[in-house]
Design an enzyme around this catalytic site. Structure first.
Site: not given
Length: 488
Positions: A80, A171-172, A176, A216, A225
């Protein structure tokens, strides 16, 4: 203007379709090639990043480097994108393991809307998955979630790529997976998923949308977290099937919102008389005329949805802005079906639930919808009843007091328990008589205590009843004529 900057401009958004913009977003290499402080300057113009409001001591994100990127999956396991809590915050919460963001929703009925969808899945699959992910939280709390298809919802769900307007770029594939924003922040309720992930449902040959979405949504509800074993709120993604909350997840969300309301039990109605069959039924009597408000000693008074409700003998008077509303007094059952008559006390909690008390039982309504009751007062930790009055006290509606005779108790709706079954003495409320019939708080923070036809106004600053009281309820609230005899 540089191509990457133009793609993020208002002109690009106006000229290009949203899906084309997604495809033209700069890849990770170009994102890393941006000046190291570019996104920090943007953050300064917009104010602190949303999670900073909840975590004041969170470390700043590391500046981007010029190093050519490797595939995200080789850099770190998928996780996450919400920053982990600082060491200080973790230490303060270590004993209870679950970690809170510092915010929570002040209501229990939430809406959600899905703006865009991943290309791998049909829309109906995504809708069902989001509903199922929310259900794991609603099953253990009083929360409800309703999908809407237009306008602003409490929870806004989107699938985006790389830079997408919140200073937390994706980031693709890998790395993440998603991020969300806590309650009480400037983007509260927003949930963003990385469009470039290989989203699947119940399949470990990709990224399971159900598990990531449920995680989420935990952030959206106010959970950070945790390091607890097998917790859904762990920062790192591990495929698990079937989806379930750990005990740590349950304790965390119930600390914020309480346990789910017990299922309302309804008695099966008896069959009515059938045609051709004689019965000895007596037709129901018409209700008695309502009492005269100028002479009444009210059973209960409560501020509900910003309006003042007076209860007496099954009837209710509704005042808005100090004026009795047309059509009132009316039967209380007109608003709250199944409500007993008369009620002993009533109040509205911070989540908008309305509580009523009669004898050794209580009822709870969400607006006009029954959600609980009748239930025994012993469930609340009370061993003495009935409750004569209930007072919501404080600007956040977070202090609730029950009064009976010369005693009072403090009550917590989130846990549905009083502090202690042993009462405190009502003499703590200086200048207020014992044996009160009703109590409520006005919009300015003053408390009112009623006994018989009289009331006392209580100053929250001086913590005592004001001079010049008691006064008559009838003339001050209902415009009744002042009695000629001032000796009451």
């Amino acid at each position: 203007m540089a191509p990457a900057a133009w793609l993020r401009s208002a002109a690009a958004r106006a000229l290009l379709p949203p899906m084309l913009l997604l495809l033209l977003q700069p890849p990770p290499l170009l994102a890393r090639a941006l000046p190291p402080d570019a996104h920090h300057l943007h953050a300064e113009r917009r104010g602190p990043q949303p999670w900073h409001a909840a975590l004041p001591s969170s470390p700043a994100p590391a500046p981007a480097t010029q190093e050519a990127p490797r595939p995200a999956s080789s850099l770190r396991p998928p996780r996450c994108g919400v920053p982990d809590p600082s060491d200080g915050l973790s230490a303060r919460n270590r004993q209870k393991r679950f970690v809170l963001s510092g915010g929570r929703w002040e209501k229990t009925d939430l809406t959600y809307r899905i703006l865009r969808f991943p290309w791998q899945l049909v829309q109906e699959q995504v809708r069902q998955t989001m509903a199922e992910a929310l259900k794991v939280w609603s099953d253990v709390t009083p929360l409800t979630f309703t999908e809407v298809h237009e306008g602003r919802a409490d929870i806004m769900i989107d699938f985006a790529r790389y830079w997408h307007g919140d200073d937390l770029p994706f980031d693709g594939p890998g790395g993440i997976l998603a991020h969300a924003f806590f309650p009480k922040t400037h983007r509260e309720g927003d949930v963003h998923f990385d469009y470039d992930e290989t989203w699947t449902i119940g399949d470990d040959q990709g990224t399971d949308l159900l598990q990531v979405a449920a995680h989420e949504f935990g952030h959206v509800l106010g959970l950070q977290h945790t390091t607890a074993a097998k917790a859904l709120m762990s920062a790192f993604y591990t495929f698990r099937y079937p989806l379930s909350l750990s005990p740590d997840d349950c304790r965390g969300v119930q600390h914020l919102y309480g346990q789910p309301w017990p299922t309302v039990t309804s008695r099966t109605p008896a069959l009515g008389p059938q045609a051709g069959i004689d019965t000895n039924e007596i037709a129901p009597l018409e209700p008695d005329a309502p009492p005269d408000a100028c002479e009444a000693s009210f059973d209960a008074v409560s501020t509900i949805r910003g309006e003042l409700f007076f209860f007496k003998a099954g009837f209710v008077w509704r005042l808005r802005g100090g004026q009795l509303q047309p059509g009132y007094p009316a039967l209380a059952s007109r608003h709250w079906q199944g409500l007993p008559s008369p009620v002993d006390a009533a109040f509205e909690d911070a989540q908008g639930h309305i509580w009523f008390f009669q004898g050794a039982q209580y009822w709870v309504y969400d607006g006009e919808k029954p959600v609980l009751g009748p239930a025994p007062l012993t469930e609340l930790g009370l061993v003495r009843f009935p409750v004569h009055a209930a007072l919501v006290w404080g600007p956040e509606k977070n202090k609730i007091y029950f009064f009976r005779g010369r005693d009072y108790w403090r009550f917590h709706p989130s846990t549905r328990r009083v502090d202690s079954p042993v009462p405190r003495r009502a003499t703590d409320w200086r200048g207020v008589p014992s044996e009160i019939d009703a109590a409520f708080q006005d919009a300015d923070g003053y408390a009112y205590f009623l006994r018989g036809r009289l009331y006392w106004k209580f100053d929250p600053v001086k913590v005592k009843a004001l001079e010049g009281f008691p006064r008559l309820v009838g003339p001050d609230f209902f415009g009744c004529a002042e009695p000629a005899n001032t000796f009451l």
